[in-house]
Design an enzyme around this catalytic site. Sequence first.
Site, PDB file in Angstrom:
ATOM      1  N   ASP A  33       1.733  17.559   5.811  1.00 44.54           N
ATOM      2  CA  ASP A  33       1.577  18.714   6.886  1.00 44.54           C
ATOM      3  C   ASP A  33       1.423  18.503   8.231  1.00 44.54           C
ATOM      4  O   ASP A  33       1.936  19.533   8.946  1.00 44.54           O
ATOM      5  CB  ASP A  33       0.703  20.169   6.404  1.00 44.54           C
ATOM      6  N   GLU A  56       4.938   6.476   0.964  1.00 45.69           N
ATOM      7  CA  GLU A  56       4.715   5.222   2.615  1.00 45.69           C
ATOM      8  C   GLU A  56       4.137   4.116   2.655  1.00 45.69           C
ATOM      9  O   GLU A  56       4.850   3.012   3.931  1.00 45.69           O
ATOM     10  CB  GLU A  56       3.171   5.996   3.314  1.00 45.69           C
ATOM     11  N   HIS A 120      -7.099  15.512   5.115  1.00 48.00           N
ATOM     12  CA  HIS A 120      -7.039  13.872   5.197  1.00 48.00           C
ATOM     13  C   HIS A 120      -7.698  13.220   5.579  1.00 48.00           C
ATOM     14  O   HIS A 120      -7.398  12.299   6.639  1.00 48.00           O
ATOM     15  CB  HIS A 120      -5.449  13.974   5.465  1.00 48.00           C
ATOM     16  N   GLY A 413       3.019 -12.418   2.004  1.00 49.32           N
ATOM     17  CA  GLY A 413       2.619 -12.161   0.796  1.00 49.32           C
ATOM     18  C   GLY A 413       2.833 -10.913  -0.323  1.00 49.32           C
ATOM     19  O   GLY A 413       1.706 -11.105  -1.737  1.00 49.32           O
ATOM     20  N   ASP A 440       9.011  -9.099 -12.326  1.00 53.15           N
ATOM     21  CA  ASP A 440       8.571  -8.511 -13.616  1.00 53.15           C
ATOM     22  C   ASP A 440       7.297  -7.069 -12.824  1.00 53.15           C
ATOM     23  O   ASP A 440       7.609  -6.348 -12.498  1.00 53.15           O
ATOM     24  CB  ASP A 440       8.585  -8.197 -15.070  1.00 53.15           C
ATOM     25  N   GLU A 473       0.624 -16.476 -11.241  1.00 54.10           N
ATOM     26  CA  GLU A 473      -0.370 -16.548 -11.433  1.00 54.10           C
ATOM     27  C   GLU A 473      -0.846 -17.257 -12.563  1.00 54.10           C
ATOM     28  O   GLU A 473      -2.086 -18.721 -12.530  1.00 54.10           O
ATOM     29  CB  GLU A 473      -0.874 -15.116 -11.730  1.00 54.10           C
TER      30      GLU A 473
HETATM   31  C1  LIG Z   1      -0.089  -6.606  -3.203  1.00 55.80           C
HETATM   32  C2  LIG Z   1      -0.504  -7.626  -4.183  1.00 55.80           C
HETATM   33  N1  LIG Z   1      -1.203  -8.145  -5.195  1.00 55.80           N
HETATM   34  C3  LIG Z   1      -1.642  -9.313  -6.664  1.00 55.80           C
HETATM   35  C4  LIG Z   1      -0.624  -9.968  -5.542  1.00 55.80           C
HETATM   36  C5  LIG Z   1      -1.237 -11.252  -5.961  1.00 55.80           C
HETATM   37  N2  LIG Z   1       0.153 -11.644  -6.758  1.00 55.80           N
HETATM   38  C6  LIG Z   1       1.088 -12.836  -6.620  1.00 55.80           C
HETATM   39  S1  LIG Z   1       2.133 -13.423  -7.100  1.00 55.80           S
HETATM   40  C7  LIG Z   1       1.845 -12.025  -8.733  1.00 55.80           C
HETATM   41  C8  LIG Z   1       2.698 -12.402  -9.605  1.00 55.80           C
HETATM   42  C9  LIG Z   1       4.130 -11.660  -9.247  1.00 55.80           C
HETATM   43  O1  LIG Z   1       4.836 -11.568 -10.974  1.00 55.80           O
HETATM   44  P1  LIG Z   1       5.957 -11.395 -11.354  1.00 55.80           P
HETATM   45  O2  LIG Z   1       6.910 -11.301  -9.931  1.00 55.80           O
HETATM   46  O3  LIG Z   1       6.443 -11.644 -12.862  1.00 55.80           O
HETATM   47  O4  LIG Z   1       6.752 -13.033 -10.896  1.00 55.80           O
HETATM   48  P2  LIG Z   1       6.574 -14.356 -11.959  1.00 55.80           P
HETATM   49  O5  LIG Z   1       5.998 -15.213 -11.604  1.00 55.80           O
HETATM   50  O6  LIG Z   1       6.316 -13.838 -13.367  1.00 55.80           O
HETATM   51  O7  LIG Z   1       8.053 -15.053 -11.847  1.00 55.80           O
HETATM   52  C10 LIG Z   1       0.441 -11.797  -8.369  1.00 55.80           C
HETATM   53  C11 LIG Z   1      -0.023 -10.619  -9.290  1.00 55.80           C
HETATM   54  C12 LIG Z   1       0.052 -10.167  -3.752  1.00 55.80           C
HETATM   55  N3  LIG Z   1       0.459 -11.614  -3.962  1.00 55.80           N
HETATM   56  N4  LIG Z   1      -0.132  -9.191  -3.787  1.00 55.80           N
HETATM   57 MG   LIG Z   2       6.754 -12.309 -14.059  1.00 56.91          MG
END
Ligand SMILES: Cc1ncc(C[n+]2csc(CCOP(=O)(O)OP(=O)(O)O)c2C)c(N)n1
Ligand SMILES: [Mg+2]
Length: 574
Positions: A33, A56, A120, A413, A440, A473
């Site tokens: 709004d 957003e 808001h 990142g 994923d 991770e």
């Molecule tokens: C907004 C945010 N939250 C959490 C993280 C921490 N983080 C970095 S890589 C990752 C996992 C990525 O998993 P995926 O995209 O499935 O990649 P894969 O290594 O399994 O191929 C996470 C949770 C981040 N970098 N950014």
């Molecule tokens: Mg993955």
Amino acid sequence: MSSGTCETMKIGEFLLRRLKEAGVRHLFGVPGDYNLELLQQLQDTDALQWVGTCSELNASYAADGYARLNGLGALLVTNGVGALSAINGIGGSCSEHVPVVCIAGSIPLRSIDRGLGMHHTMADGSWDHFLNAYAHVTAAHARLTPRNAAMEIDRLILTAWREKLPVYMELPSDIAWLDIEVPADPLVLAEPPSDPERLQSCVAAIVARLSAATSPAILVDADADRFGVASQLVDLAKKIQAPVAVINTAKAVIDEPFPYYVGIYMGKASEPHVRDAIETSDCLLAIGYRPIEVTTGDFSASLPADTIHARGHSVDVGNDNYQAVTLKEILENVIEAAPRVTNRAPLHIPATVAVPHLHRDGSAKLTQAAYWQAMQGYLREGDVLFVDNGTSYALFGLKFPPKCTFIGSVNWGSIGYSVGALLGTLTAAPERRHILFVGDGSFQVTAQELSTILRHDHKPVIFLINNGGYTIERGYLGKDEKYNDIANWSYADLPKVFRRDSSARSFVVKTVGDLQNALNAPNDTLIFVESAMDAYDALAPVTHSSNQGADLNYGPRGPQHRDNLQLRPTPAIA
Ligand SMILES: Cc1ncc(C[n+]2csc(CCOP(=O)(O)OP(=O)(O)O)c2C)c(N)n1
Ligand SMILES: [Mg+2]
């Protein structure tokens, strides 16, 4: 030259006009709004095309992706709820040096004047929280008023463009339709010219160093792209026959087939010839170098002590610091003045990564090694190539064909960035082929924006690795822990979910043969390839880098030292 004449215009219309004059053709965002009055002006004047997004956060990523190809991007959000959703993306633009104008339709000035509590907000009559929050992640911020609007709109847009950083602007909802006096002349995006003496002295100092050097080299960070000097760097490298390396953030800023391009420099994690070219150079010219742990092989990078550091608007040579100079003018003048060298042939670069043994047998289970080898063959000239966080970082190891653009969020990142940013680059350059490499876990954060990509008939190729969770991770901690597992979506069905009449081609790939089949699909519609892979499968450099990251993050007493709590590099799963 400005004529100095003025005309009367509504504040909102002037803002849209200025964005258009600055080269912005699309505005991303979510209505609210407090911003609908501006959206109506956009509708009435047709100044920009509206690209509504699902959130957003995604709009901020889209504006960032758009800006990387277009030179400037913009989004429109609503007060508080929208602004704070977008702030992660704007923080990313700040970290990655991307010029984005974030406009928040904010509470009316009449409420501020009277101290009225509004939705808001914190319901306490306050109004400055979000402006203050944005002060930390932007180069400039302002709340528009009828008195300052003409000035502040120009200041903020010019600051974003000149500094290659985001800015934040609050447009109170009761002023967009008010008439003010504005300049009649169009906004000119131009840098102030360098101070002549500083420019000349700086160029002379650089040329003196280069002329005396026997092993000059150039190291490139992302600012070379943001300040538009990649072609100057190529010209300089050609003229003085010097090797050029990039850091991860600047992958493909220098065309990788360019004979003087040697590869990615990241300290001990670099290939030996790259490390040698940079670390033993007797005149290293570094462009916008901003090292962090993931771009330096955990701080093992070691530039020569007398490295020349050139940034967007200043240069360090020896003990001198030069201000009031622009990077482009510096480089153009250095190219002009540097003596031409003809006796330094490009380095002969040995064939890099050992090619893993791959199954000729199409029924073999797909591995990361086979996947990335197939992808190397899939890339073609001019592609826009995205990588999100995760095992897809293997993309850094591929050789890009000419004229490719790399898009990633290496410093910031933030997982999911790539899906939103993909909408932005597709909007900016729909004629190019855009390819997304995403895991994923990252995809789940921003997946809805696939619907906007389909809604606008874009035709990217999306390669999603389904490995059941956060494999990268697992290399830090929690090899088998539940916190690294995620829900197993039916990813390849999503195009149909997000667009009922979708003509997307979807593939679920489990074997090498399945992947080859998917790669043969023509690019006449969106292609979505979901590849099932083992949760422990990752290329060794990716896992190794996670292991090192854990040591840095958690220290010698950290839990990563416990038995079997961390995925370690293993030979590729056959
Ligand atoms: C907004 C945010 N939250 C959490 C993280 C921490 N983080 C970095 S890589 C990752 C996992 C990525 O998993 P995926 O995209 O499935 O990649 P894969 O290594 O399994 O191929 C996470 C949770 C981040 N970098 N950014
Ligand atoms: Mg993955």
